[in-house]
Design an enzyme around this catalytic site. Structure first.
Site, PDB file in Angstrom:
ATOM      1  N   ASP A  53      19.973  -8.020  19.237  1.00 54.73           N
ATOM      2  CA  ASP A  53      19.370  -6.914  19.967  1.00 54.73           C
ATOM      3  C   ASP A  53      20.108  -6.613  21.262  1.00 54.73           C
ATOM      4  O   ASP A  53      20.641  -7.500  21.925  1.00 54.73           O
ATOM      5  CB  ASP A  53      17.907  -7.226  20.279  1.00 54.73           C
ATOM      6  CG  ASP A  53      17.070  -7.304  19.020  1.00 54.73           C
ATOM      7  OD1 ASP A  53      17.162  -6.367  18.221  1.00 54.73           O
ATOM      8  OD2 ASP A  53      16.351  -8.295  18.827  1.00 54.73           O
ATOM      9  N   GLU A 112       8.042  -1.338  11.821  1.00 53.04           N
ATOM     10  CA  GLU A 112       8.581  -2.691  11.972  1.00 53.04           C
ATOM     11  C   GLU A 112       8.059  -3.263  13.287  1.00 53.04           C
ATOM     12  O   GLU A 112       8.308  -2.711  14.362  1.00 53.04           O
ATOM     13  CB  GLU A 112      10.108  -2.659  11.974  1.00 53.04           C
ATOM     14  CG  GLU A 112      10.677  -2.174  10.643  1.00 53.04           C
ATOM     15  CD  GLU A 112      12.185  -2.009  10.677  1.00 53.04           C
ATOM     16  OE1 GLU A 112      12.834  -2.593  11.577  1.00 53.04           O
ATOM     17  OE2 GLU A 112      12.714  -1.284   9.804  1.00 53.04           O
TER      18      GLU A 112
END
Length: 257
Positions: free
Chosen positions: A57, A46
């Site tokens: 995140d 990814e």
């Protein structure tokens, strides 16, 4: 059938998918990192598109995205770096990023560039599922791209089944509703969630991500899904080692070397 589907057709367990942020630690390391991951045994990669406000995140990936942007990384530059990547790499490649840069690029242009460079799918955490169904699903399918959707412990069974019916590739099981980041183990509540989703007998395979950082968490993910996605731990290692050593160290930490 794209490479993601081919992977799950031939391998249904202990799959390792690794995330890194394009343009980090240096602008020109993208292809080197991809090459090392394939060479040393990752099953899927990814590639993170850096963005200034990565809401899903944790601190490690936020900092990596900030540094990548300072290094000059952009979506246009990333596609240029990935030009002809398929002459070197044959495992599935997924782009992971937020909606804003993709919309600025233009969704169909983005899909076209993915197809031209050999990208197999995308993960856009802030793409509303309703919008995906109404506006983007047909375009992604036109370019044979899997749009991977995330589910969390809070996602309803009805929504999970709707996602399962309308997407391909795999379902990204987020281990918790928190942001990304390494954990040492998964508690009983998280494991109950893993068991609950497994019992749904979904059409798509599942990978577990967020918090995979060592052998215990990797093995737990693999027992409860087709494999695991590792991001923050690998990004940390890239800050300390060359790409080759960072990959080797990651594999050692999760017991795959």
């Amino acid at each position: 059938m794209n490479r993601i589907q081919q992977l799950f057709d031939r391998k249904r367990e202990n799959i390792l998918s690794v995330y890194f942020t394009a343009g980090y630690p240096a602008l020109d390391t993208t292809r080197e990192i991809i090459g090392e991951l394939q060479q040393q045994g990752a099953d899927m990669i990814e590639i993170g598109i850096p963005f200034s406000d990565p809401m899903a995140d944790g601190e490690v990936i936020q900092n990596a995205a900030t540094q990548a942007l300072r290094n000059g990384m952009s979506l246009h530059k990333l596609f240029a770096q990935l030009h002809d990547i398929r002459s070197e790499v044959d495992i599935p490649l997924i782009l992971m990023g937020y909606l804003n840069p993709v919309m600025q690029y233009g969704f169909e242009n983005f899909c076209r560039s993915c197809r031209e460079t050999g990208i197999d799918g995308m993960i856009i955490p802030d793409l509303p599922f309703k919008d995906y169904l109404e506006k983007y699903k047909a375009i992604a399918e036109k370019y044979d791209l899997d749009v991977i959707m995330l589910v969390t412990p809070e996602t309803s069974e009805e929504r999970i089944r709707l996602i399962d019916e309308n997407t391909g590739g795999f379902i990204y099981m987020v281990s918790s509703a928190a942001t990304t980041g390494a954990q040492q183990s998964f508690d009983e509540a998280k494991q109950e969630y893993f068991h609950r989703i497994a019992a749904m007998n979904l059409r798509n395979p599942r990978l577990i991500g967020f918090g995979i950082s060592n052998r215990e968490t990797f093995d737990t993910a693999c027992r409860n899904a087709s494999g695991a996605i590792i991001g923050s731990q690998f990004v940390k290692l890239l800050a300390q080692e060359t790409p080759a050593k960072a990959v080797a160290r990651l594999l050692e930490m999760i017991g795959k070397k």
